[in-house]
Design an enzyme around this catalytic site. Sequence first.
Site, PDB file in Angstrom:
ATOM      1  N   HIS A 186       0.806  -1.219   0.000  1.00 19.32           N
ATOM      2  CA  HIS A 186       0.000   0.000   0.000  1.00 19.32           C
ATOM      3  C   HIS A 186       0.845   1.277   0.000  1.00 19.32           C
ATOM      4  O   HIS A 186       0.308   2.374   0.031  1.00 19.32           O
ATOM      5  CB  HIS A 186      -0.919  -0.023   1.236  1.00 19.32           C
ATOM      6  CG  HIS A 186      -2.094   0.893   1.154  1.00 19.32           C
ATOM      7  ND1 HIS A 186      -2.268   1.963   2.008  1.00 19.32           N
ATOM      8  CD2 HIS A 186      -3.154   0.900   0.311  1.00 19.32           C
ATOM      9  CE1 HIS A 186      -3.393   2.576   1.708  1.00 19.32           C
ATOM     10  NE2 HIS A 186      -3.959   1.962   0.687  1.00 19.32           N
ATOM     11  N   LYS A 188       3.011   4.504  -1.104  1.00 22.95           N
ATOM     12  CA  LYS A 188       2.925   5.438  -2.240  1.00 22.95           C
ATOM     13  C   LYS A 188       4.174   6.324  -2.208  1.00 22.95           C
ATOM     14  O   LYS A 188       4.279   7.254  -1.393  1.00 22.95           O
ATOM     15  CB  LYS A 188       1.668   6.304  -2.140  1.00 22.95           C
ATOM     16  CG  LYS A 188       0.394   5.558  -1.732  1.00 22.95           C
ATOM     17  CD  LYS A 188      -0.054   4.561  -2.766  1.00 22.95           C
ATOM     18  CE  LYS A 188      -1.081   3.584  -2.214  1.00 22.95           C
ATOM     19  NZ  LYS A 188      -2.210   4.131  -1.494  1.00 22.95           N
ATOM     20  N   ASP A 193      15.430  11.281  -9.289  1.00 21.80           N
ATOM     21  CA  ASP A 193      16.756  11.794  -8.922  1.00 21.80           C
ATOM     22  C   ASP A 193      16.762  12.174  -7.445  1.00 21.80           C
ATOM     23  O   ASP A 193      16.654  11.313  -6.598  1.00 21.80           O
ATOM     24  CB  ASP A 193      17.165  12.962  -9.823  1.00 21.80           C
ATOM     25  CG  ASP A 193      17.390  12.537 -11.271  1.00 21.80           C
ATOM     26  OD1 ASP A 193      17.556  11.323 -11.508  1.00 21.80           O
ATOM     27  OD2 ASP A 193      17.375  13.404 -12.157  1.00 21.80           O
TER      28      ASP A 193
END
Length: 509
Positions: A186, A188, A193
Amino acid sequence: MLPAIALIRRATSAHRIASVAACARQLATQAAAVDAQHRLDHDYIARTRQLLQDTRPALPRFAVQGETIKPLLSPSQFYAELKDNIRNAQRSITLAALYLGHNEDDLVAALSEALRSRPNLKLTLLLDSLRGTRDTGKGSSASLLHPLLKAYPNQVRISMYHTPDLSGFLKQVMPPRFNEGIGLMHMKVYAFDDTLIMSGANMSHDYFTDRQDRYIVFKNKDITEYYCDLVSTVASLSYSLKDKDNVFSLDMVNGVPDPVRDSKQFKQHATRTVRAFLTKWSNFQQSPKDDTYDTTLYPLVQMGPFNLRQDERVTLSMLEHILHPDEKQDPAKLFITSGYFNFEKRYSQTIIHSKVADVCLIAASPEANGFFNSAGISKYVPPAYTLIERRFFNDAKAAGNGERIKIEEYVRKGWTYHAKGLWVYPPKSSLPVMTTIGSPNFGYRSIVRDLEAQLFLVTSNPGLRKSLHEELSSLRQFAHPVTEATFEAPDRRVPVWVGSASRAIRTML
């Protein structure tokens, strides 16, 4: 006549002097009040930082400048930021989410163009295996990404995590979509870079247009490296997407037990691997070098399947710090938001039984829930959340905190709500000094079932504090207070059987 004019002039002059003196006293009073509030804020920030720094095992600590951090306010801003960073990335792109929408051709095209034009660019993608391979008839994340893997095999690594809690007989009988309730990847994380975007949003059309979430951009090499390393660590425990005769397949990395066939061994291996990651980064204790480093970041993970509960432990400690202070003082103000009103029991009890509570909880209204008017049994998910919310509302009232603990629901025509996190305002302050950003929803499944990543941010930077306040205000712009009448409305009536069902599957909600 002249003496009268002189008297008038003297009176006017005296009045002006008195007015100037009154203004000076008012300004001095205001300045003293501002200075006093500044000291209160400074002391609160210092105590909060000390609490986080005293956490054991030690948390990594990053010192940064507030000017390098920017909250985004809308899905369209989030999408534009993703596309801009894909175009500008020179060395690496790391993307971790639950899934990639099966029709996100533009995003995949942008990735393809970046890889084509910069042969040294590396792309790492981490998705959940269950969600990423679910085909609704229009394709899946895996089928959409397969051509990208074929075109740039030396530049692209695509991994799909599978929970070890779905194995054996359970794996055989649980149908697609329902099996995702057992556990998911789950996190995110979006890194380019030296730029990091922490969010709770996935990569699909609704999250780019009309599904409100949160997104904060960090321009910092060290914190970006931490999260890239975290994604790489989980990727090493995941299936690799491979091309076999123009068809995609999922293969386990050599030497890693299969989470489905060898669940117990996989858990042991994964626990050792993630603990090694946490131990390595716990030694990263960056302290502010001067006054320009006004913001500290504390990254946390929560991986219930491996009994790694860092985020849960720190969040509980922070709630105690905010809502149950050691000494008598004015209450801090706490705002918590989650797309799903299903707070874990200890979180709920800590909030409900606070003696100095000044809390506002923001959640999706039934209409703003992603399951609203869905087909089949899932259409009863919003009523289940309504029932849980009403129980919390009644419990807060029974504890004598009905007036001090408020609930608001996000209602915006045509939009759904998926934002999560918290904001802390020191006593009497109009600006927050702390927030969290990441994937946990503060619910049961975030703690026991899914892999989660969250970041605690503490700041004294005036500009960043103002931006975080504006972020919260933009969410509350569409939030409406919840009262007794809310639950009495005809469209909020919950079927009796939903109550029993919600208790049985609460850890899956």
